[in-house]
Structures are given as structure tokens and as C-alpha cells.
Design a protein around this motif. Structure first.
Motif, short mmCIF file in Angstrom:
data_model
loop_
_atom_site.label_atom_id
_atom_site.label_comp_id
_atom_site.label_asym_id
_atom_site.label_seq_id
_atom_site.Cartn_x
_atom_site.Cartn_y
_atom_site.Cartn_z
N MET A 57 -25.03 3.96 -36.84
CA MET A 57 -26.30 4.69 -36.78
C MET A 57 -26.20 6.06 -36.15
O MET A 57 -26.97 6.96 -36.49
N LEU A 58 -25.23 6.22 -35.22
CA LEU A 58 -25.17 7.47 -34.45
C LEU A 58 -23.86 8.23 -34.64
O LEU A 58 -23.74 9.36 -34.17
N GLY A 59 -22.90 7.61 -35.30
CA GLY A 59 -21.62 8.29 -35.52
C GLY A 59 -20.71 8.32 -34.30
O GLY A 59 -19.81 9.16 -34.23
N VAL A 60 -20.93 7.41 -33.35
CA VAL A 60 -20.01 7.32 -32.21
C VAL A 60 -18.64 6.92 -32.76
O VAL A 60 -18.52 6.03 -33.59
N ASP A 81 -25.86 13.20 -29.23
CA ASP A 81 -25.57 14.13 -30.33
C ASP A 81 -25.87 13.48 -31.68
O ASP A 81 -26.41 14.12 -32.58
N GLY A 82 -25.53 12.20 -31.82
CA GLY A 82 -25.79 11.49 -33.07
C GLY A 82 -27.27 11.34 -33.35
O GLY A 82 -27.72 11.45 -34.49
N ALA A 83 -28.05 11.11 -32.30
CA ALA A 83 -29.50 11.01 -32.48
C ALA A 83 -30.07 12.35 -32.93
O ALA A 83 -30.96 12.40 -33.78
N LEU A 84 -29.55 13.43 -32.37
CA LEU A 84 -30.00 14.77 -32.77
C LEU A 84 -29.65 15.02 -34.24
O LEU A 84 -30.49 15.48 -35.02
N ARG A 85 -28.43 14.68 -34.60
CA ARG A 85 -27.92 14.92 -35.96
C ARG A 85 -28.62 14.05 -37.00
O ARG A 85 -28.81 14.46 -38.14
N ASN A 86 -28.99 12.83 -36.63
CA ASN A 86 -29.53 11.85 -37.59
C ASN A 86 -31.04 11.68 -37.48
O ASN A 86 -31.58 10.64 -37.83
#
Length: 160
Positions: A57-60, A81-86
């Protein structure tokens, strides 16, 4: 910290918010959306309790999880960062920690790592040692700290 004031400031600044939560299981998103009218500024919440969810979901990155473990500032940064991007948000907060019971010598109960991402700024992270307060109290303390971080993100954007 008043959640309604936080939402009012975000609305006045035209800022959308997203959350990326692990140990709090959506408590930050719930606190935000408990306030009528929050849909004007709350874009979404990611509850990524497992490592697989954090990755999907977040790209970790798997290598970040392998090197540092889920409860780390490195993972908190990638979550924010993933939440911002997604999402459609310009401000995100992430939480990953050990609410308890349990923990280890290296990662004790009550350790929670946070990330704060503001669009166009460097993501900041921090670790708070809440101590072995018990699961419920650690989760509540982590929720409140994350809400404070969001408030700070609106008042004082992260430094480059």
C-alpha cells in the motif's frame, strides 16, 4: 491540541491530510474523521499492520524492513512518503511501534516511530519512548502525538 482547530487550519491552508498507521490501527484517522466536515481535509488513511501491507500500500521497501525492522524511523519515513505519493494529500503522518504487551531488549514496549511528510519538504522522523504503559495507553499516546505532529506540520513546515 484541538482536532477541530487542526482541521480548520488545514482547510484554511488548502491542505489535505492522509495517515499511514500500524500500531494505532486507524486511530488517528478516526480522531480526524470524528469531527463533522473533516471530509474537506482528510483524504484517506492507510492501516498497514503487516509488513506486506506496508510494502503493497505504501511502497515500503523489503530491504528497509529487513535492515531496520518495521519499528524504525527508516520505515516510518517510507510510510509517510508512501502515503504522500499514494494519496491526494499534501501532509501525511506515519506511525509504527510496539504497543505491547511485549517487545525486546532492542525494541522495548512503548517505542513508537513517527514520520511527517509535507509536500515539497524533507520528511522528518522521530522516535518516542512512551514506556510500558500498557497497550491502550501507548496507542492513545501515539495517536495524540501524531495529531500534534500534523498540527506542527501545518504551523511549521519541515525544514529542508
Amino acid at each position: 491540541m484541538n482536532v477541530a482547530d487542526l482541521l480548520d487550519r488545514a482547510k484554511a491552508q488548502g491542505v489535505m491530510i492522509a495517515t499511514a498507521e500500524s500500531c494505532t490501527g486507524g486511530m488517528v484517522a478516526a480522531a480526524l474523521t470524528d469531527i463533522p466536515g473533516s471530509s474537506a481535509v482528510v483524504d484517506r488513511g492507510f492501516v498497514t499492520y503487516t509488513n506486506a501491507a506496508k510494502q503493497q500500500m505504501l511502497g515500503v521497501r523489503a530491504d528497509t524492513l529487513d535492515a531496520h525492522g518495521a519499528v524504525s524511523e527508516e520505515v516510518a519515513q517510507e510510510m509517510a512518503d508512501g502515503a504522500l505519493r499514494n494519496s491526494g494529500a499534501q501532509l501525511t503522518v506515519s506511525i509504527t511501534g510496539i504497543a505491547g504487551p511485549g517487545g525486546s531488549e532492542f525494541k522495548p514496549e512503548g517505542r513508537v516511530c513517527f514520520g511527517l511528510a509535507v509536500e515539497g519538504q524533507r520528511t522528518v522522523t522521530e522516535t518516542v519512548e512512551f514506556g510500558a504503559l500498557g497497550r491502550d495507553k501507548v496507542r492513545l499516546a501515539a495517536r495524540d502525538h501524531a495529531l500534534d505532529l500534523l498540527s506542527r506540520g501545518l504551523l511549521e513546515p519541515a525544514q529542508n
